[in-house]
Enzyme design. Structure first.
Site, PDB file in Angstrom:
ATOM      1  N   HIS A 189       0.979  -1.408  -0.124  1.00  0.00           N
ATOM      2  CA  HIS A 189      -0.230   0.128  -0.113  1.00  0.00           C
ATOM      3  C   HIS A 189       1.076   1.355   0.166  1.00  0.00           C
ATOM      4  CE1 HIS A 189      -2.954  -2.364   1.947  1.00  0.00           C
ATOM      5  NE2 HIS A 189      -3.181  -2.844  -0.262  1.00  0.00           N
ATOM      6  N   HIS A 192      -7.213  -8.305  -8.085  1.00  0.00           N
ATOM      7  CA  HIS A 192      -8.046  -8.725  -6.452  1.00  0.00           C
ATOM      8  C   HIS A 192      -8.329  -8.131  -5.779  1.00  0.00           C
ATOM      9  CE1 HIS A 192      -5.762 -11.580  -8.581  1.00  0.00           C
ATOM     10  NE2 HIS A 192      -6.025 -12.598  -8.835  1.00  0.00           N
ATOM     11  N   SER A 230      -6.801  -1.930  -0.800  1.00  0.00           N
ATOM     12  CA  SER A 230      -6.400  -1.076  -1.926  1.00  0.00           C
ATOM     13  C   SER A 230      -8.199  -0.844  -2.645  1.00  0.00           C
ATOM     14  CB  SER A 230      -5.875  -2.332  -2.905  1.00  0.00           C
ATOM     15  OG  SER A 230      -6.431  -3.745  -3.185  1.00  0.00           O
ATOM     16  N   GLU A 272     -13.621  -9.154  -7.461  1.00  0.00           N
ATOM     17  CA  GLU A 272     -13.266  -9.613  -6.548  1.00  0.00           C
ATOM     18  C   GLU A 272     -14.407 -11.220  -6.624  1.00  0.00           C
ATOM     19  OE1 GLU A 272     -11.421 -10.064  -3.704  1.00  0.00           O
ATOM     20  OE2 GLU A 272     -12.695 -12.385  -3.997  1.00  0.00           O
ATOM     21  N   GLY A 283     -10.346 -11.065 -12.557  1.00  0.00           N
ATOM     22  CA  GLY A 283      -9.069 -10.372 -12.517  1.00  0.00           C
ATOM     23  C   GLY A 283      -8.578 -11.035 -13.907  1.00  0.00           C
ATOM     24  N   ASP A 336      -2.652  -8.114  -7.567  1.00  0.00           N
ATOM     25  CA  ASP A 336      -2.620  -9.091  -5.953  1.00  0.00           C
ATOM     26  C   ASP A 336      -3.267  -9.775  -5.460  1.00  0.00           C
ATOM     27  OD1 ASP A 336      -1.521  -8.917  -3.270  1.00  0.00           O
ATOM     28  OD2 ASP A 336      -3.242  -7.657  -2.884  1.00  0.00           O
TER      29      ASP A 336
HETATM   30  N1  SAM Z   1      -5.735  -6.042  -3.123  1.00  0.00           N
HETATM   31  C1  SAM Z   1      -6.190  -6.214  -1.718  1.00  0.00           C
HETATM   32  C2  SAM Z   1      -5.627  -5.044  -1.011  1.00  0.00           C
HETATM   33  O1  SAM Z   1      -4.507  -4.970  -1.309  1.00  0.00           O
HETATM   34  O2  SAM Z   1      -6.438  -4.851  -0.039  1.00  0.00           O
HETATM   35  C3  SAM Z   1      -6.452  -7.421  -1.582  1.00  0.00           C
HETATM   36  C4  SAM Z   1      -6.428  -8.957  -1.848  1.00  0.00           C
HETATM   37  S1  SAM Z   1      -6.229 -10.722  -1.494  1.00  0.00           S
HETATM   38  C5  SAM Z   1      -4.803 -10.202  -1.327  1.00  0.00           C
HETATM   39  C6  SAM Z   1      -6.943 -11.595  -2.945  1.00  0.00           C
HETATM   40  C7  SAM Z   1      -8.217 -11.528  -3.067  1.00  0.00           C
HETATM   41  O3  SAM Z   1      -8.663 -12.076  -4.446  1.00  0.00           O
HETATM   42  C8  SAM Z   1      -9.545 -12.003  -2.193  1.00  0.00           C
HETATM   43  O4  SAM Z   1      -9.821 -11.795  -1.716  1.00  0.00           O
HETATM   44  C9  SAM Z   1      -9.456 -13.863  -3.805  1.00  0.00           C
HETATM   45  O5  SAM Z   1     -11.063 -13.957  -2.693  1.00  0.00           O
HETATM   46  C10 SAM Z   1      -9.099 -12.945  -4.024  1.00  0.00           C
HETATM   47  N2  SAM Z   1      -9.513 -13.962  -5.694  1.00  0.00           N
HETATM   48  C11 SAM Z   1      -8.784 -14.910  -5.985  1.00  0.00           C
HETATM   49  N3  SAM Z   1      -8.662 -15.728  -7.310  1.00  0.00           N
HETATM   50  C12 SAM Z   1      -9.012 -14.468  -7.810  1.00  0.00           C
HETATM   51  C13 SAM Z   1      -9.540 -14.276  -9.427  1.00  0.00           C
HETATM   52  N4  SAM Z   1      -8.826 -15.010 -10.108  1.00  0.00           N
HETATM   53  N5  SAM Z   1     -10.660 -12.722  -9.708  1.00  0.00           N
HETATM   54  C14 SAM Z   1     -10.507 -12.034  -8.961  1.00  0.00           C
HETATM   55  N6  SAM Z   1     -10.117 -12.320  -7.344  1.00  0.00           N
HETATM   56  C15 SAM Z   1      -9.224 -13.166  -6.993  1.00  0.00           C
END
Ligand code: SAM
Length: 319
Positions: A19, A42, A118, A138, A167, A192
């Protein structure tokens, strides 16, 4: 699939690194008035309670944002002896904005209850006047619903979209981004993933290759865990190769807070306190990012470092 929940990890050292980098990158990109297409492939749930069950159970924020706030925004209002790097100060100010009751009139005392993910960090910085657009992806059914609910409360209209889609797949359709009023095309993509499944590492590489082919001028920020797994080790190398092949500048920063004496080392991001190191790789970084992180990383290590193996690194190759 879908056992990863970011609420356990929100505000940990990995979020801090990611961040700070995200905010410093966006600040620079936003110096130009032309519209930006912002993509969070993500996104997670968007907002997290640090006093909720999941966060207190994992205790990860204690070794991240909570420790930083205590050291750099102490409750007694005293000024930290070491001084605060500008990018770190900016990050703490953004996070503090999500805790308004404690932030008061800008006083230094901050009681940290909410941590912005994020989507909300980006939303906080985006500019209505420039007509910035934010696309949030998401896949998790519950987190996607929570994110939609939080975003709906902003009454933001069409400039922010929450989509329950993959994503990696969806990014393709967004690049190149639409032109701004001045005709320029500008985009920043945060990638991410949870790396819950091993194939995420290869997907990041393939997706970045395709994205650079479609839109070589975009700024791409990838987070990854530094763990004892070949795929994790190979990812920054692959991103470096892709950047070089596309003749793009790149930046690679890492933060290792060292092993906690109480926790046995574990091997993936999901396993809480076991993750001690992570990295961010930025393709087409703003030219100011390296200096910003160079000042912030030693302070982060000083405050968050907890034992054997603690280290930070920064590599920068301008275009
Ligand atoms: N970017 C966020 C932040 O910095 O606050 C944190 C994201 S977290 C590490 C990863 C997220 O991606 C999870 O909530 C998960 O459910 C989601 N996820 C997993 N595979 C995904 C995909 N193929 N497309 C979109 N979201 C996905």
């Amino acid at each position: 699939m879908f056992s990863y929940r970011h609420a356990f990890h929100a505000g940990n050292h990995a979020d801090v690194l990611k961040h700070i980098t995200l905010i410093a990158t966006l600040r620079h990109l936003m110096l130009k008035p032309a519209a930006l297409t912002l993509v969070d492939t993500h996104a997670g749930a968007g907002l997290y309670r640090l006093d909720g069950d999941w966060s207190t159970k994992s205790g990860e924020a204690t070794d991240g944002i909570v420790k930083l706030m205590a050291a750099l925004r102490p409750k007694d209002g005293s000024v930290p002896a070491s001084g605060i790097a500008a990018a770190l100060d900016d990050y703490l100010t953004v996070v503090a904005k999500f805790n308004p009751a404690a932030d008061g009139d800008g006083a230094t005392s901050v009681r940290q209850r909410v941590y912005p993910g994020s989507p909300f960090i980006i939303q906080h910085l985006m500019r209505a006047a420039s007509r910035d657009r934010l696309k949030l992806f998401e896949l998790h059914p519950a987190d996607s619903k929570t994110l939609s609910t939080h975003i709906a409360r902003l009454r933001s209209g069409r400039e922010i979209a929450v989509l329950r889609q993959d994503g990696f797949e969806a990014l393709r359709a967004l690049l190149p981004p639409p032109p701004s009023a001045s005709g320029s095309r500008r985009a920043m993509v945060l990638m991410d993933p949870s790396y819950e499944i091993k194939s995420d590492y290869a997907k990041v590489g393939a997706c970045m290759q395709e994205s650079l082919r479609r839109f070589p001028n975009g700024t791409y920020l990838v987070w990854y865990p530094i763990i004892a797994r070949a795929e994790a080790h190979d990812l920054p190398r692959r991103l470096r190769t892709l950047s070089k092949q596309a003749a793009r500048g790149w930046l690679h920063a890492s933060l290792n807070i060292g092993q906690s004496p109480e926790l046995a080392p574990r091997s993936d991001r999901q396993q809480g306190g076991g993750l001690s190191a992570s990295g961010v790789f930025v393709i087409n970084p703003p030219h100011t990012l390296a200096a910003s992180l160079q000042a912030a990383l030693p302070v982060l290590l000083d405050i968050l470092g907890r034992g054997r193996g603690k280290a930070q690194s920064l590599e920068y190759a301008p275009a």
